[in-house]
Design an enzyme around this catalytic site. Structure first.
Site, PDB file in Angstrom:
ATOM      1  N   GLY A   1     -34.267  42.980  14.578  1.00 37.79           N
ATOM      2  CA  GLY A   1     -33.499  41.745  14.608  1.00 37.79           C
ATOM      3  C   GLY A   1     -33.892  40.916  15.816  1.00 37.79           C
ATOM      4  O   GLY A   1     -34.445  41.446  16.792  1.00 37.79           O
ATOM      5  N   ALA A   2     -33.598  39.615  15.749  1.00 38.35           N
ATOM      6  CA  ALA A   2     -33.960  38.729  16.860  1.00 38.35           C
ATOM      7  C   ALA A   2     -32.838  37.754  17.174  1.00 38.35           C
ATOM      8  O   ALA A   2     -33.081  36.684  17.728  1.00 38.35           O
ATOM      9  CB  ALA A   2     -35.250  37.968  16.531  1.00 38.35           C
TER      10      ALA A   2
ATOM     11  N   GLU B   1     -16.465  42.377  28.313  1.00 42.72           N
ATOM     12  CA  GLU B   1     -17.780  41.929  27.856  1.00 42.72           C
ATOM     13  C   GLU B   1     -17.751  40.421  27.607  1.00 42.72           C
ATOM     14  O   GLU B   1     -16.761  39.854  27.178  1.00 42.72           O
ATOM     15  CB  GLU B   1     -18.201  42.706  26.601  1.00 42.72           C
ATOM     16  CG  GLU B   1     -17.314  42.526  25.375  1.00 42.72           C
ATOM     17  CD  GLU B   1     -17.794  41.423  24.450  1.00 42.72           C
ATOM     18  OE1 GLU B   1     -18.911  40.935  24.656  1.00 42.72           O
ATOM     19  OE2 GLU B   1     -17.031  41.061  23.555  1.00 42.72           O
TER      20      GLU B   1
ATOM     21  N   CYS C   1     -18.705  41.433  15.406  1.00 45.24           N
ATOM     22  CA  CYS C   1     -18.980  42.790  14.941  1.00 45.24           C
ATOM     23  C   CYS C   1     -17.721  43.645  14.879  1.00 45.24           C
ATOM     24  O   CYS C   1     -17.709  44.675  14.204  1.00 45.24           O
ATOM     25  CB  CYS C   1     -20.020  43.454  15.828  1.00 45.24           C
ATOM     26  SG  CYS C   1     -19.543  43.595  17.556  1.00 45.24           S
TER      27      CYS C   1
END
Length: 456
Positions: free
Chosen positions: A192-193, A114, A50
């Site tokens: 979303g999944a 992260e 992203c």
């Protein structure tokens, strides 16, 4: 090793450029095949997340490699090369290794520490392996990056230096309150999944939302995600993506992270949801004495390109946090002391990886040298058979073994030492010296570079 990486990230480019340069999953394989089809590159891997798009390659020419990889990124992203170039960074050899290891440890992430990036690195390697563009260098590099990232998380407190983008984004929405206090008793919608959406749903469930709706284009996938969510008093259900607009007015919190190339929620969609929401008594979210909601609809957009229209920032009754605002919020985030420990781990691992790769370059030459020595022994024993035909099998075997021991002892010290020297910076020239001294055929050396032949 001639490792080259060309890319751009949240550190080098604005979000508006990053989201346009994002590579859809279906084009990454084609990009890799074109990369290895170009003359400078023999291996390639692409890391697209992203907040970064990077192309890694093993090249034999630096300048030609930079030009080719930059052109490929421009072609497949759809961003013109002239516009893209100012935002690109280039790392070569040890600096490229250092960059990937830092990325794997979360040091280069928007939210330091992260761990989501490890899964993305693993996926990048899997795609390169599936497309047969990952050779020894890419496999070694990305597998070692995964090990370095796991080591950083297990040996230091880097996890405390920052949270995942999901947690960090929810913290921005919650303001000064703990996420669990802010989210408790609310209704949430996750659009979303995929992996990021799954993480968002899990975090929200643990935070105490009472109802969680998963909207996804593939309903079965949404159902599997909903079935795995647990929490005190939590109701989780799945709906197809086309029912998402009907669910939106009832949501106090909406998180979106899809792979869509266009907007999932436009400003008009949100305006309609806000109008419906104003007259809906069904939400358990906090209300004032008149029955109106006290807080705006909280929207978290983790997609790149973005899912939610940036114009939502101007809508009354909406609080939107997206990748761009997360970047601004994390710019001044405090750094934990453990970050320094991770940087030390990265530096040590880069040095070890470079030494191992440089040492590996000498192996084909050493194998070819020993093969040549074995051929010399065989030829001399055949000549001895012609001159001394009366030797019995036992005598011949003893002479052969003696000659081999002499050859092995003569070659042992120089071959061991040359491997040690080759592992040092600038040690690549020792392989050339060995080939020159023993007049080894370059084609023979190249032939034993095949991993199967090396094992033999």
């Amino acid at each position: 090793m001639s490792l080259l990486v060309v890319g751009l990230s949240h550190r080098s480019a604005p979000v508006s450029v990053l989201e346009r340069a994002s590579l859809a999953p279906e084009v990454r394989g084609k990009l890799l095949q074109d990369a290895v089809g170009a003359e400078p590159a023999s291996e390639a891997a692409v890391l697209s997340t992203c907040n970064r798009t990077e192309l890694y390659a093993d090249v034999d020419k630096f300048h030609a490699g930079v030009a080719e990889l930059s052109s490929l990124l421009a072609r497949y992203s759809g961003v013109g090369l002239e516009e893209l170039t100012p935002y690109l960074y280039v790392h070569y050899e040890d600096r490229a290794v250092h960059h990937l290891f830092s990325v794997a440890c979360g040091l280069d992430s928007m939210v330091v520490g992260e761990g989501q990036i490890l899964g993305q690195i693993k996926d990048a390697l899997a795609v390169a392996q599936d497309r047969h563009t990952a050779g020894r260098l890419m496999n070694d590099l990305f597998q070692q990056a995964l090990r370095v990232g796991k080591r950083a998380h297990s040996e230091t407190g880097i996890d405390r230096a920052g949270q995942s983008l999901v947690t960090f984004g929810l913290e921005q929405l919650a303001g000064e309150r703990p996420v669990a206090e802010w989210a408790r008793g609310r209704r949430a919608l996750v659009i979303g999944a995929g992996s990021m959406s799954s993480l968002a749903a899990t975090v929200l469930a643990r935070a105490g939302v009472t109802e969680l709706v998963i909207a996804n284009r593939t309903l079965e996938r949404a159902r599997r995600l909903a079935a795995g969510l647990h929490g005190g008093g939590l109701t989780a259900r799945a709906v197809p993506a086309h029912e998402m607009p009907a669910e939106l007015p009832h949501a106090d919190i909406a998180v979106s992270c899809t792979g869509a190339t266009g907007l999932v929620l436009t400003a008009d969609d949100l305006s309609a949801a806000l109008a419906a929401r104003a007259g809906s008594p069904g939400s358990p979210g906090p209300r004032d004495s008149s029955g109106s909601r006290e807080e705006p609809m909280a929207l978290l957009d983790l997609a790149m390109p973005r899912d939610i229209d940036a114009a939502a920032h101007r809508l009354e009754g909406v609080r939107l946090v997206d990748i761009e605002s997360l970047a601004e919020a994390s710019a001044d985030a405090p750094m934990a002391a453990d970050v320094d420990k991770v940087r030390g781990i990265v530096a040590d691992e880069v040095a070890a990886f470079g030494a191992a790769q440089r040492a590996a370059t000498i192996t084909p030459t050493v194998v070819a040298l020993r093969a040549m020595a074995a051929d010399v022994v065989t030829a001399e024993m055949a000549r001895l058979d012609g001159r001394l035909p009366g030797l019995d099998a036992k005598q011949r075997a003893e002479i052969t073994q003696t000659v081999r021991r002499v050859v092995d002892k003569l070659l042992h010290a120089p071959t061991v030492r040359v491997k040690q020297l080759a592992g040092e910076p600038g040690g690549a020239g020792y392989a050339d010296a060995l080939r020159e001294l023993f007049d080894l055929d370059p084609q023979t050396v190249a032939a034993v570079s095949n991993p199967e032949q090396e094992r033999q």
